[in-house]
Scaffold this motif. Sequence first.
Motif, short mmCIF file in Angstrom:
data_model
loop_
_atom_site.label_atom_id
_atom_site.label_comp_id
_atom_site.label_asym_id
_atom_site.label_seq_id
_atom_site.Cartn_x
_atom_site.Cartn_y
_atom_site.Cartn_z
N PHE A 166 0.39 2.11 -11.09
CA PHE A 166 -0.21 2.92 -10.04
C PHE A 166 0.54 4.24 -9.91
O PHE A 166 1.73 4.32 -10.20
CB PHE A 166 -0.09 2.21 -8.67
CG PHE A 166 -0.91 0.97 -8.54
CD1 PHE A 166 -2.22 1.03 -8.12
CD2 PHE A 166 -0.35 -0.27 -8.80
CE1 PHE A 166 -2.98 -0.12 -7.97
CE2 PHE A 166 -1.09 -1.43 -8.65
CZ PHE A 166 -2.41 -1.36 -8.23
N LEU B 232 -3.20 -10.65 -2.37
CA LEU B 232 -2.99 -9.42 -3.14
C LEU B 232 -3.44 -9.63 -4.59
O LEU B 232 -4.12 -8.78 -5.17
CB LEU B 232 -1.51 -9.04 -3.09
CG LEU B 232 -1.14 -7.61 -3.37
CD1 LEU B 232 -1.88 -6.64 -2.46
CD2 LEU B 232 0.35 -7.42 -3.22
N GLN C 177 -5.03 3.26 -9.68
CA GLN C 177 -4.68 2.40 -10.80
C GLN C 177 -4.88 3.19 -12.09
O GLN C 177 -5.98 3.64 -12.38
CB GLN C 177 -5.56 1.15 -10.79
CG GLN C 177 -5.25 0.19 -11.90
CD GLN C 177 -6.09 -1.07 -11.83
OE1 GLN C 177 -6.21 -1.71 -10.80
NE2 GLN C 177 -6.71 -1.42 -12.95
N ILE D 205 0.18 -3.73 -13.64
CA ILE D 205 -0.73 -2.65 -13.23
C ILE D 205 0.13 -1.44 -12.89
O ILE D 205 1.10 -1.56 -12.15
CB ILE D 205 -1.60 -3.05 -12.02
CG1 ILE D 205 -2.37 -4.34 -12.31
CG2 ILE D 205 -2.56 -1.91 -11.67
CD1 ILE D 205 -3.25 -4.82 -11.15
N ARG E 179 -3.84 -1.19 -16.72
CA ARG E 179 -3.50 -2.60 -16.47
C ARG E 179 -3.52 -3.36 -17.78
O ARG E 179 -4.27 -3.02 -18.69
CB ARG E 179 -4.40 -3.24 -15.42
CG ARG E 179 -5.76 -3.61 -15.89
CD ARG E 179 -6.60 -4.22 -14.77
NE ARG E 179 -6.22 -5.57 -14.49
CZ ARG E 179 -6.35 -6.16 -13.29
NH1 ARG E 179 -6.83 -5.50 -12.27
NH2 ARG E 179 -6.00 -7.41 -13.12
N HIS F 290 0.83 -1.21 0.00
CA HIS F 290 0.00 0.00 0.00
C HIS F 290 0.87 1.27 0.00
O HIS F 290 0.60 2.22 -0.73
CB HIS F 290 -0.94 -0.02 1.21
CG HIS F 290 -1.92 1.10 1.22
ND1 HIS F 290 -2.98 1.18 0.34
CD2 HIS F 290 -1.97 2.22 1.99
CE1 HIS F 290 -3.65 2.30 0.58
NE2 HIS F 290 -3.07 2.94 1.57
N GLN G 218 -7.14 -9.55 -4.60
CA GLN G 218 -7.65 -8.20 -4.36
C GLN G 218 -7.66 -7.38 -5.65
O GLN G 218 -8.57 -6.60 -5.89
CB GLN G 218 -6.76 -7.51 -3.32
CG GLN G 218 -7.17 -6.11 -2.98
CD GLN G 218 -6.23 -5.46 -1.96
OE1 GLN G 218 -5.46 -6.12 -1.29
NE2 GLN G 218 -6.30 -4.15 -1.88
N TYR G 219 -6.64 -7.58 -6.49
CA TYR G 219 -6.55 -6.83 -7.75
C TYR G 219 -7.07 -7.63 -8.94
O TYR G 219 -6.85 -7.27 -10.08
CB TYR G 219 -5.12 -6.34 -7.98
CG TYR G 219 -4.80 -5.20 -7.04
CD1 TYR G 219 -5.24 -3.91 -7.31
CD2 TYR G 219 -4.14 -5.43 -5.84
CE1 TYR G 219 -5.01 -2.87 -6.43
CE2 TYR G 219 -3.89 -4.39 -4.95
CZ TYR G 219 -4.33 -3.13 -5.25
OH TYR G 219 -4.11 -2.10 -4.37
N GLN G 220 -7.76 -8.73 -8.66
CA GLN G 220 -8.42 -9.55 -9.66
C GLN G 220 -7.48 -9.94 -10.79
O GLN G 220 -7.81 -9.85 -11.98
CB GLN G 220 -9.67 -8.84 -10.20
CG GLN G 220 -10.67 -8.55 -9.10
CD GLN G 220 -11.86 -7.75 -9.58
OE1 GLN G 220 -11.82 -7.12 -10.61
NE2 GLN G 220 -12.92 -7.77 -8.80
N VAL G 221 -6.30 -10.39 -10.41
CA VAL G 221 -5.33 -10.87 -11.39
C VAL G 221 -5.74 -12.27 -11.80
O VAL G 221 -5.74 -13.19 -10.99
CB VAL G 221 -3.90 -10.86 -10.80
CG1 VAL G 221 -2.92 -11.49 -11.77
CG2 VAL G 221 -3.50 -9.43 -10.46
#
Length: 100
Positions: free
Chosen positions: A72, A57, A77, A70, A80, A5, A60-63
């Motif tokens: 940032f 993780l 974001q 991605i 991607r 983060h 969380q980022y729907q990889v």
Amino acid sequence: MSSFHDIINSDKPVLVDFFATWCGPCKMLAPVLKEVKDNLEERISIIKIDVDKNQQLASQYQVRGLPTMILFQNGKQLWRQSGVLQKKDIINVILEKSNQ
């Protein structure tokens, strides 16, 4: 060590490479990202996240596909992409999407 983060909240663009050690395309992307870092030097941070060691993780980022990159900046974001891109394409996206 900084938390994920903290890293993505940088005002410098951060390119996150979600990868796996067993992933062929991920291995192809690694030297490309090194060239991107060599070109952009201090204008960007590039971090690699092993999805097998960081499943929460990745979720969380729907990889879903690997590799997934991605971009940032300031915690937002900006872009991607899944799959392997050429160095010039990655650099163009970073320069276009970030306020560098």
